[in-house]
Each structure stands twice: as C-alpha cells, then as structure tokens.
Scaffold this motif. Structure first.
Motif, PDB file in Angstrom:
ATOM      1  N   ALA A 207       0.833  -1.208   0.000  1.00  0.00           N
ATOM      2  CA  ALA A 207       0.000   0.000   0.000  1.00  0.00           C
ATOM      3  C   ALA A 207       0.864   1.253   0.000  1.00  0.00           C
ATOM      4  O   ALA A 207       0.546   2.250  -0.664  1.00  0.00           O
ATOM      5  N   LYS A 208       1.984   1.210   0.725  1.00  0.00           N
ATOM      6  CA  LYS A 208       2.884   2.366   0.760  1.00  0.00           C
ATOM      7  C   LYS A 208       3.456   2.655  -0.626  1.00  0.00           C
ATOM      8  O   LYS A 208       3.666   3.813  -0.996  1.00  0.00           O
ATOM      9  N   HIS A 211       1.083   4.636  -2.339  1.00  0.00           N
ATOM     10  CA  HIS A 211       0.696   5.839  -1.599  1.00  0.00           C
ATOM     11  C   HIS A 211      -0.787   5.829  -1.255  1.00  0.00           C
ATOM     12  O   HIS A 211      -1.512   6.808  -1.468  1.00  0.00           O
ATOM     13  N   MET A 212      -1.235   4.684  -0.726  1.00  0.00           N
ATOM     14  CA  MET A 212      -2.637   4.509  -0.374  1.00  0.00           C
ATOM     15  C   MET A 212      -2.741   3.873   1.002  1.00  0.00           C
ATOM     16  O   MET A 212      -1.782   3.257   1.483  1.00  0.00           O
ATOM     17  N   THR A 213      -3.915   4.003   1.617  1.00  0.00           N
ATOM     18  CA  THR A 213      -4.166   3.269   2.850  1.00  0.00           C
ATOM     19  C   THR A 213      -4.367   1.801   2.484  1.00  0.00           C
ATOM     20  O   THR A 213      -4.735   1.488   1.343  1.00  0.00           O
ATOM     21  N   PRO A 214      -4.144   0.863   3.410  1.00  0.00           N
ATOM     22  CA  PRO A 214      -4.355  -0.554   3.107  1.00  0.00           C
ATOM     23  C   PRO A 214      -5.765  -0.845   2.584  1.00  0.00           C
ATOM     24  O   PRO A 214      -5.935  -1.642   1.654  1.00  0.00           O
ATOM     25  N   GLN A 215      -6.772  -0.204   3.170  1.00  0.00           N
ATOM     26  CA  GLN A 215      -8.152  -0.453   2.740  1.00  0.00           C
ATOM     27  C   GLN A 215      -8.379   0.023   1.301  1.00  0.00           C
ATOM     28  O   GLN A 215      -8.949  -0.695   0.470  1.00  0.00           O
ATOM     29  N   ALA A 216      -7.910   1.221   0.993  1.00  0.00           N
ATOM     30  CA  ALA A 216      -8.071   1.750  -0.359  1.00  0.00           C
ATOM     31  C   ALA A 216      -7.258   0.934  -1.361  1.00  0.00           C
ATOM     32  O   ALA A 216      -7.696   0.682  -2.490  1.00  0.00           O
TER      33      ALA A 216
END
Length: 294
Positions: A207-208, A211-216
């Motif tokens: 996710a990193k 550049h997103m949250t894990p859920q997104a």
C-alpha cells in the motif's frame, strides 16, 4: 487497462515489423500497443504478465500477445544485478490487422486467418512441440522483404491457425479500463512485488508503494487486477518456485520454498497445490515427462 500506450514505429514501406532485441533485460514496465506481437524468446527467463495472469517463460518459447493486451516480460531478478553479464535475446514480429493490413484481412480468401486473429485477443503460448516449426517460419519472415516477406507471413499465420491445442494467456474476464496514471501505479506495484517476492511483504508495504491506505489499496488492486494482494503475491512466488524446481539448481523442495518467500514447507505445499492443482513433486514429474516427449 490503459497502461503505457506504445506506438510501434512503422516504416513507410512496411506493414510487418520485425525487431531483434539483445538487451540486459526485457523492458520492465507494463505496457500495450495496437499491434499484435509474436515473441520468440531466444535467450532469457522470467515471468510474463498478460492481462490478469502470470506465466513463467524460458528460452526457446514463443508467445502471441493480442492487440492492446497489457503485458510485461519481467526478467528474473538476477538480470538486474549491478555486475550481471546476462542478456536477453528475442525475435519479435509486430503487425496491426486493423491498420495498414486491414484491407488485406478483409479479403474473402483471408477470412479464416482473420477469424483466427480475432479469436486470440487474449494471447497464447505456442505449444512447445510446435516451437521449432514456428521459429523457423519466423526466421523466414525476418530474412525476406517485399512480396516474399508477405507470403512467408501468411504462411506463418496459416500454420499457427492449424493448432487445436492453444490455451489463452489470460482468462475471459478483462480488467477495467483505467487512466494512464492508474495504469502506471498498477505497473509499479507489479514491479515491487516481483522484485521483493523472496522477502516478507505485508499489505501495508504494498500500500505504501501505491501511496494509499491498506483499505483503499485492497479495493484498487482487486478492481484493476482481478486479484487480491495475497493471491497475486502467491502466484508470483509459485511461478518463481516452478522455475527453480525445474532448472536443476536447487537441492530440494524445502530450499525452493524458503528462497521464494514462504516461511514453512506446509504453507508452501498448500499454496503450490492451490495455484497449480499439483503438489511440487507431481509438478516436477509432469514437467520432465513433457520435456522427454517434446
């Protein structure tokens, strides 16, 4: 998936493009182009991603990729080492049945070949037992010009169209069209996983990279690849394990399991059977039996 749309340079006097690649590694980004691509891997190994599916590739294999089919021939990690002297060699034929060749493919005499092209938009691997025959016909196209080249090209397509044992590279379910930015993001995630599959990778790590949250990230990845993060990671690891199991460089199955990122042989065996429908030992036996009869 709109991924790094390429325009293959077409000479004014050519409708069939032949390209010989001798490089340190294959082009490392997910991309697509309007042309159908027939690639003979003369030297090299790695993982082919076509649409939403992965396939190990080796030297002396031939792949057909459909028009606008997202793909990447990802060379093995050893090709990217700073002091690597490895190189890939590939012979590639590009053609666009809807461009300069559209009038030709609309001729009634070419109907069967046109149907063949339309039926294989998801690509395929040339069956191993036919690879020598097709590579020979590809060389004839490469070593000719003008009318003679077109005749050899038709002969090549005609021979390919006779094979009944062709399996698509990708499933019938297609990924959704996305923007150029999203396509590049998916390609970057693919690259990250393929370069670090042998180490522990968490959902948060991936996710990193996006550049997103894990859920997104989970929603984004499933939407655009038809895989969960875990299923994609497992397929990458099992593809690498299949190559290691059959290239003769590892002493035992357990060593392969640990070098491919699995922390237990039990988990490796379970995932291997889920992905390949065979146990590791069954896969090895099946592979070498097919090689003997090829």
């Amino acid at each position: 998936m709109k991924v790094l749309q390429f325009t293959i340079p077409v000479p004014l006097d050519k409708s069939i493009i032949v390209q010989k690649d001798v490089l340190p590694y294959f082009y490392p980004h997910l991309h697509r182009h309007q042309e159908i691509q027939l690639t003979w891997i003369q030297q090299g190994e790695g993982t082919l991603v076509a649409d939403n599916n992965m396939h190990s590739f080796r030297s002396n294999e031939i792949y057909w990729l459909g028009a606008n089919q997202p793909h990447i021939f990802k060379s093995e990690s050893s090709y990217f080492l700073p002091k690597s002297r490895k190189k890939i060699v590939a012979l590639v034929i590009f053609f666009n049945p809807y461009g300069e060749l559209s009038a030709f493919f609309n001729l009634p005499e070419i109907k069967l070949l046109k149907n063949f092209v339309q039926q294989h938009q998801s690509g395929f691997k040339v069956p191993p037992e036919h690879a020598v025959e097709i590579s020979g016909k590809m060389l004839k196209v490469t070593n000719s010009t003008g009318t003679e080249q077109l005749i050899h090209f038709v002969d090549l397509l005609k021979q390919l169209s006779t094979y009944a044992d062709i399996t698509p590279l990708a499933s019938g379910q297609k990924t959704q069209l996305v923007s150029e930015h999203e396509g590049i993001r998916v390609g970057n995630i693919y690259n990250y996983i393929m370069q670090h599959y042998d180490k522990p990778i968490t959902l948060e790590d991936a996710a990193k990279q996006a550049h997103m949250t894990p859920q997104a990230f989970c929603r984004f990845f499933k939407k655009h690849t038809l895989h969960t993060f875990v299923s994609f990671l497992n397929e990458v690891r099992i593809n690498e394990a299949c190559k290691k199991l059959t290239d003769g460089t590892y002493d035992n199955i357990a060593t392969v399991a640990y070098t491919c990122g699995f922390n237990s042989i039990t988990n490796f065996n379970r995932v291997f059977k889920t992905v390949t429908c065979k146990s590791p030992s069954e896969y090895i036996n099946s592979y070498f039996q097919s090689v003997e009869h090829a």
